[in-house]
Design an enzyme around this catalytic site. Structure first.
Site, short mmCIF file in Angstrom:
data_model
loop_
_atom_site.label_atom_id
_atom_site.label_comp_id
_atom_site.label_asym_id
_atom_site.label_seq_id
_atom_site.Cartn_x
_atom_site.Cartn_y
_atom_site.Cartn_z
N PRO A 107 98.67 53.03 61.86
CA PRO A 107 97.57 53.58 62.20
C PRO A 107 96.49 53.46 60.96
O PRO A 107 96.69 53.86 59.90
CB PRO A 107 97.91 55.06 62.39
CG PRO A 107 99.21 55.38 61.85
CD PRO A 107 99.72 53.98 61.55
N MET A 108 95.22 53.10 61.50
CA MET A 108 94.19 53.04 60.42
C MET A 108 92.84 53.39 60.90
O MET A 108 92.50 52.97 62.03
CB MET A 108 94.03 51.59 59.93
CG MET A 108 95.26 51.35 58.89
SD MET A 108 95.16 49.33 58.56
CE MET A 108 95.89 48.91 60.38
N THR A 109 92.14 54.46 60.40
CA THR A 109 91.20 54.77 61.25
C THR A 109 89.78 53.95 60.86
O THR A 109 89.71 53.47 59.74
CB THR A 109 90.64 56.32 60.22
OG1 THR A 109 91.65 57.18 60.61
CG2 THR A 109 89.28 56.81 60.79
N GLY A 156 94.38 57.33 64.15
CA GLY A 156 94.26 58.86 64.51
C GLY A 156 93.30 59.03 65.60
O GLY A 156 92.24 58.67 65.57
N GLN A 192 98.41 57.80 68.16
CA GLN A 192 98.60 58.72 66.94
C GLN A 192 97.92 60.13 67.46
O GLN A 192 96.65 60.05 67.37
CB GLN A 192 98.39 58.52 65.57
CG GLN A 192 98.68 59.41 64.60
CD GLN A 192 98.57 58.96 63.16
OE1 GLN A 192 97.31 59.00 62.55
NE2 GLN A 192 99.46 58.71 62.48
N HIS A 217 100.87 63.26 63.89
CA HIS A 217 100.30 62.98 62.49
C HIS A 217 100.70 64.19 61.64
O HIS A 217 99.63 65.18 61.64
CB HIS A 217 98.79 62.63 62.40
CG HIS A 217 98.46 62.08 61.20
ND1 HIS A 217 99.05 61.97 60.01
CD2 HIS A 217 97.29 61.32 60.89
CE1 HIS A 217 98.47 61.30 58.95
NE2 HIS A 217 97.39 60.88 59.58
N HIS A 246 99.91 63.29 54.85
CA HIS A 246 98.38 62.90 54.02
C HIS A 246 97.43 64.10 54.14
O HIS A 246 96.61 63.99 53.56
CB HIS A 246 97.71 61.77 54.74
CG HIS A 246 98.45 60.66 54.89
ND1 HIS A 246 98.02 59.69 55.83
CD2 HIS A 246 99.72 60.22 54.52
CE1 HIS A 246 99.05 58.57 55.51
NE2 HIS A 246 99.97 58.92 54.87
N TYR A 270 96.70 66.65 56.34
CA TYR A 270 96.18 66.99 57.50
C TYR A 270 97.04 68.30 57.90
O TYR A 270 97.79 68.77 57.38
CB TYR A 270 96.17 66.03 58.62
CG TYR A 270 94.92 64.94 57.96
CD1 TYR A 270 93.64 65.16 57.65
CD2 TYR A 270 95.62 63.65 57.88
CE1 TYR A 270 92.85 63.90 57.01
CE2 TYR A 270 94.69 62.64 57.15
CZ TYR A 270 93.45 62.80 56.78
OH TYR A 270 92.73 61.70 56.38
#
Length: 371
Positions: free
Chosen positions: A31-33, A65, A108, A175, A178, A180
């Site tokens: 997953p990559m925003t 995400g 995600q 998620h 990291h 969050y």
């Protein structure tokens, strides 16, 4: 001895089972925003973006995400959300496009917690909140979550999980990494609570386990739930949830019991050992302790020059020989590829076909024009 192309095909092209879901190979998209969803609604370009990676050979797509339906969940109105008829219709189109290209896909599900800056969209008046209102950086403190807040967030995760299954997705990922919200509860630095959701590892893990349990109850028994976890946090790269395998086991066991089917273990360099005295990385330790399938991730396929530009790292991650060694030894079960797949949607197909020398390398300048 098999050449690298044959070896990659043999090791990476094996099917794997997550819950009742069969995946065609061992390659996932991390997953990559991107912030390419104005108003929080994924459009046809987003569907095409993920479908290109599925058509390029990726077995499992994990989306960027996406915010659950809670007012404090997000911090941008360009990050997609996973609530509301318009957004869910967009996500259903994403799932259809990935399936048509031969892939499988998990959304995600995300709540940023104290990473939210006060006054930002999508709900400007919503306060940043977390286990103790303590951010990772020096921003002003936010709201300490009340029991009502906890219940609302747990319900929002469960509602999103049910919506994912209804929209045709193949599973969900929570998620929990990291720094969050879920991770803020797990980490003693940001969780200073004195009630049953704080204190020792068991208390700090309770919120995450209750989210998993609620999601498990909201979907069918075989619908897979992945949990993304990390030791490091954004801006706190040396942070540790667990200093030893025993402490890591104390974090993992309640999550596994609650219904996690797979753990997605985020590290910054997949080849680094997690604890002294053993070569296993984080995904290797998590698999050893839980018996659950694990996904490793961290700088897979990135060129030596790019890594050096970040941290002076001298390891060439373009080579996947070490990765194949670890997969062949069953240290972990899958590998998630991030920036290398942004640069080249056909990374998986080229790697499986022994054409790794034809992969387009990632460059930071690509970030603004990813398709």
């Amino acid at each position: 001895m098999a050449d690298n192309g044959t070896r990659a095909a043999t090791i990476l092209n094996r099917p794997i089972q997550l819950g009742e879901l069969s995946l065609r190979n061992r390659i996932a998209m991390a997953p990559m925003t991107r912030q390419f969803s104005p108003g929080g609604v994924p459009d046809a370009d987003v569907a095409a973006y993920y479908a290109r990676r599925a058509a390029g050979g990726v077995g499992l797509i994990v989306t960027e995400g996406t915010y659950i339906g809670h007012e404090s969940a997000g911090s941008s109105d360009r990050v997609p959300r996973f609530h509301g008829e318009d957004a869910l219709a967009g996500w259903a189109a994403v799932a259809d496009a990935v399936h048509a290209a031969g892939g499988r896909v998990f959304p995600q599900l995300w709540h940023v917690g104290m990473d939210r800056a006060a006054g930002t969209p999508p709900v400007a008046e919503a306060p940043p909140m977390g286990p103790s209102g303590i951010p990772l950086d020096d921003r002003p403190a936010g709201k300490t979550m009340t029991p009502t807040d906890l219940d609302e967030v747990i319900e929002a995760f469960a509602t999103a999980a049910a919506a994912a299954q209804a929209a045709g997705f193949d599973g969900v990922e929570l998620h929990g990494a990291h720094g969050y919200l879920i991770d803020q509860f797990l980490w003693e630095h940001t969780n200073r609570r004195t009630d049953s959701y704080g204190g020792d590892i068991a208390g700090r893990t309770r919120f995450a386990a209750e989210i998993v349990s609620a999601c498990r109850a909201a979907v069918t028994p075989g619908f897979p739930i992945s949990f993304r976890m990390s030791q490091w946090k954004m801006g706190a790269y040396q942070a540790k949830l667990a200093e030893s395998p025993q402490e890591l086991d104390a974090v993992l066991a309640p999550l596994a019991r609650a219904g996690v089917d797979a753990f997605h273990c985020s590290t910054r360099r997949y080849w680094l050992p997690e604890f002294d005295g053993c070569d296993l990385n984080l995904a290797g330790w998590v698999k050893k302790l839980t018996g659950k399938p694990t996904i490793t991730v961290g700088a897979v396929g990135l060129a030596n020059e790019f890594l050096q530009s970040l941290q002076g790292d001298q390891t060439d991650a373009t080579s996947i020989d070490g990765l194949l060694d670890r997969l062949e030894a069953d240290e972990f079960d899958m590998v998630a590829v991030g920036r290398a797949l942004l640069a080249d949607p056909a990374w998986a197909a080229k790697t499986l076909a022994g054409r790794h020398d034809q992969v387009t390398p990632f460059e930071p300048s690509m970030l603004g024009r990813l398709h």
